[in-house]
Design an enzyme around this catalytic site. Structure first.
Site, mmCIF file in Angstrom:
data_model
loop_
_atom_site.group_PDB
_atom_site.id
_atom_site.type_symbol
_atom_site.label_atom_id
_atom_site.label_comp_id
_atom_site.label_asym_id
_atom_site.label_seq_id
_atom_site.Cartn_x
_atom_site.Cartn_y
_atom_site.Cartn_z
ATOM 1 C CG PHE A 112 -1.990 -1.165 1.051
ATOM 2 C CD1 PHE A 112 -3.118 -1.012 0.261
ATOM 3 C CD2 PHE A 112 -1.801 -2.383 1.704
ATOM 4 C CE1 PHE A 112 -4.048 -2.037 0.125
ATOM 5 C CE2 PHE A 112 -2.717 -3.421 1.578
ATOM 6 C CZ PHE A 112 -3.849 -3.233 0.788
ATOM 7 C CB SER A 113 0.695 4.498 1.750
ATOM 8 O OG SER A 113 -0.506 4.940 1.175
ATOM 9 N N GLY A 114 3.291 2.201 1.638
ATOM 10 C CA GLY A 114 4.730 2.017 1.742
ATOM 11 C C GLY A 114 5.428 2.269 0.415
#
Length: 388
Positions: A65-67
């Site tokens: 995801f936003s990683g």
């Protein structure tokens, strides 16, 4: 230890115990930690899908995801170090079409710090459009900001990826996924991708709903006015491209088409081992590679966005530098010298300059509130490092 597989140096056993305490029969997870370039923890447990026959292995990649935003920020940092990009230059210098609709003065640093006013699109976008790079960047280039750029921040949950990814493409001449492979993944032999190859896609851990998704959060949902709620929803869905419910089997970020596409705001995929290696190499030589120098890290972790966002949410709030998430009450990481990015559902990935740490915790068991898994492991790591 609770069916934990892998290896750990003896002094890091308390960290493995903290990891074991997060185990759940419904899903799986992996944890990898490097200190001064050497691997001190590399463990995993559980299932790569709800089917218990599909066990998590050392080679299981997961959606982070936003990683992914943190990985894209590493690419930008390398371009700045190479003199190919300036953080305080206007985006239009590299992407002339971006100047449309009053955006000519937005800088690269503002774009990366969620201050560009482009957190959502006014018109609905379906999934086919979201997976068409040219369509997305053309729409964003033409879009009028939703607020005065630079005056406030609002998390660009998905649009960050196309905005910063197109900047990378304009400077390098290649797509962000290819540039990531050339500059980061291949030199480190790291199993991480922004757009996973079709041959590896079947190995990706499938998303599993955690128990917190089945019950309302403690204290209930915050009261939002209708307009705020609408815009906040659009930041996550683009209107029609992604389901509002984060875990829908075979849809959204569980969809193989999304796994194989370049969605650099939230679609990156990697093993914990690969991600810990990448983050380690931003602060220490790791497997013969040092990705970033101290000077560029210092510049890019200076606080750019913090406090209450343009669309109200209750605190505590995260903080960002230029693309990198930095320590906050919301996400403390390991120390004041940490930087990286977390991801929806429990993903935690970062580096720490002081301790020379590269850290990655990834999971397919998606929790949306009351989730202390990653932080509990980081606290255990901090306790160990205090004694070394």
């Amino acid at each position: 230890m609770n069916n934990i597989e892998g290896i750990a140096e003896p002094e890091f056993e308390p960290v493995v115990r903290a990891f074991a305490a997060t185990a759940n029969e419904r899903g799986g997870a992996a944890l990898s930690i490097r200190v001064d370039g050497r691997t001190v923890v590399d463990v995993w447990h559980g299932n790569a899908a709800e089917d218990p026959a599909l066990a998590w292995t050392e080679a299981t990649p997961a959606v982070i995801f936003s990683g992914t935003k943190g990985l894209v920020a590493v690419l930008v940092a390398r371009l700045v170090e190479a003199g190919a990009l300036e953080l305080d230059a206007p985006v239009m210098r590299y992407w002339p079409e971006f100047a449309a609709a009053g955006k000519g003065r937005i800088t690269v640093r503002e774009l990366m710090s969620h201050r560009a006013g482009l957190a959502a699109l006014r018109e609905d976008v379906d999934l086919d459009t979201a997976l068409d790079w040219s369509s997305m960047v053309e729409r964003l280039a033409a879009e009028e900001p939703l607020w005065e750029p630079g005056s406030a921040y609002g998390y660009h949950a998905l649009t960050y990826g196309w905005l910063v990814g197109e900047l990378v493409r304009r400077v390098t001449g290649v797509g962000v996924g290819q540039f990531f492979q050339e500059e980061v993944a291949t030199p480190l032999a790291a199993d991480a991708w922004i757009g996973i190859p079709a041959a590896r896609q079947p190995q990706v851990a499938r998303l599993v709903r955690g128990r917190s998704m089945e019950v309302p959060p403690p204290g209930g949902m915050p009261a939002l006015d209708e307009e705020e709620a609408r815009w906040m929803g659009r930041t996550m869905t683009l209107g029609a491209a992604f389901p509002a419910d984060l875990v829908v089997p075979g849809a959204g970020f569980d969809d193989p088409r999304v796994h194989m596409a370049e969605v650099p705001g939230a679609g990156g995929i990697g093993t914990a081992r690969a991600l810990a290696t990448i983050w380690s190499s931003t602060v220490r030589p790791t497997d013969g590679v040092r990705l970033l120098g101290d000077e560029i890290v210092t510049d890019m972790v200076r606080v750019q966005s913090e406090g209450e966002p343009v669309w109200w949410l209750p605190g505590p709030y995260p903080r960002w530098g230029a693309g990198f998430m930095i320590p906050s009450e919301r996400r403390p990481f390991l120390s004041a010298s940490s930087f990286g990015h977390d991801g929806a559902g429990g993903q935690v990935t970062f580096a720490d300059q002081r301790h020379g740490v590269g850290f990655a915790y990834v999971t397919n068991l998606i929790e949306l509130h009351s989730d202390d898994r990653g932080d509990s492991i980081v606290r255990a790591l901090g306790d160990v490092l205090k004694g070394t």
